[in-house]
Write an enzyme that holds these catalytic residues in place. Structure first.
Site, mmCIF file in Angstrom:
data_model
loop_
_atom_site.group_PDB
_atom_site.id
_atom_site.type_symbol
_atom_site.label_atom_id
_atom_site.label_comp_id
_atom_site.label_asym_id
_atom_site.label_seq_id
_atom_site.Cartn_x
_atom_site.Cartn_y
_atom_site.Cartn_z
ATOM 1 N N LYS A 60 0.849 -1.208 0.000
ATOM 2 C CA LYS A 60 0.000 0.000 0.000
ATOM 3 C C LYS A 60 0.879 1.250 0.000
ATOM 4 O O LYS A 60 0.766 2.125 0.869
ATOM 5 C CB LYS A 60 -0.963 -0.012 1.183
ATOM 6 C CG LYS A 60 -1.941 -1.186 1.114
ATOM 7 C CD LYS A 60 -3.086 -1.051 2.075
ATOM 8 C CE LYS A 60 -4.036 -2.217 1.958
ATOM 9 N NZ LYS A 60 -3.443 -3.533 2.366
ATOM 10 N N ARG A 191 -7.327 -15.042 6.033
ATOM 11 C CA ARG A 191 -7.567 -15.877 7.210
ATOM 12 C C ARG A 191 -8.419 -17.103 6.966
ATOM 13 O O ARG A 191 -8.154 -18.171 7.542
ATOM 14 C CB ARG A 191 -8.191 -15.014 8.334
ATOM 15 C CG ARG A 191 -7.192 -14.118 9.023
ATOM 16 C CD ARG A 191 -7.876 -13.044 9.830
ATOM 17 N NE ARG A 191 -8.464 -12.011 8.980
ATOM 18 C CZ ARG A 191 -9.155 -10.966 9.440
ATOM 19 N NH1 ARG A 191 -9.375 -10.856 10.740
ATOM 20 N NH2 ARG A 191 -9.628 -10.062 8.602
#
Ligand code: 3DU
Length: 211
Positions: A60, A191
């Protein structure tokens, strides 16, 4: 075909490589971010290279043009195939990331809107639309848009047309896989796969979107 991208946000090098290996047959790319690189070092890229999957650096990137250039040069020198950058720093800074990526025959994706609840604090009132327009004008290869808000993905699709939309937020953040898969070029899952008892089996389950 909608791509499945594994977000490999684990801290242990051996575990990261083992999860990546077990998921490799069912995924189209691996996204590596600060958690893994800061724990295992940039050389994790070499460990993952054997899998012959595109590696996306989710840093980012959000700095002035010169610093963005230095960061992206390091990203591609390390062996990554793509980089994720923020657009809110302005077109000059975002364009630098795109230019470095393309010089290395890589790709650059701009974050248009984030997926977590707090994102709505700043990503409203046309901000995400502006960032998507910026991605188009900077010749970015695509945008990152939230799986948690499919209506927003549809709106941003109107702006970016056939450019790629990659979408995090499925599973652990509440986004629905099948709804989002119909709207985007790739779904980013972390996840739900790497915390599963059998990550490979879970990746295979998610890989139904590739058919
Ligand atoms: O929630 P997950 O564990 O499936 O992981 C999502 C990944 O995507 C994670 O690396 C996160 O940093 C990244 N991401 C978002 O979740 C939301 C965004 O807007 C941009 C990136």
């Amino acid at each position: 075909m909608t791509e499945l991208i594994l977000s490999l946000d684990v801290l242990d090098r051996k575990r990261a490589v083992s999860i990546a290996e077990s998921c490799a047959p069912y995924i189209d790319a691996i996204k590596v971010g600060y958690p893994l690189v800061l724990s295992a070092g940039l050389s994790i890229v070499e460990d993952l290279a054997d899998l012959a999957l595109p590696l996306i650096a989710d840093f980012k990137v959000a700095d002035i043009p010169n610093t963005n250039r230095l960061i992206c040069e390091a990203v591609f020198a390390a062996g990554f195939d793509a980089v994720i950058a923020h657009g809110f720093v302005g077109a000059d800074a975002a364009r630098t990331c795109v230019e470095v990526a393309h010089r290395h025959s890589g790709a650059a994706y701009i974050v248009a809107e984030m997926s977590h609840p707090g994102a709505t604090e700043f990503f409203h009132g046309g901000v995400a639309e502006h960032l998507a327009e910026l991605a188009v004008s900077c010749r970015a290869d695509g945008i990152i848009a939230p799986a948690t808000r499919p209506d927003r993905i549809s709106r941003l699709r109107e702006i970016v047309g056939s450019k790629a939309i990659y979408s995090p937020g499925v599973g652990a953040q509440g986004g629905d896989l099948d709804t989002v898969a119909r709207l985007v070029d790739g779904v980013i899952v972390g996840r739900s796969i790497y915390e599963a008892e059998n990550p490979g089996a879970e990746a295979e389950r998610f890989s139904r979107i590739r058919r």
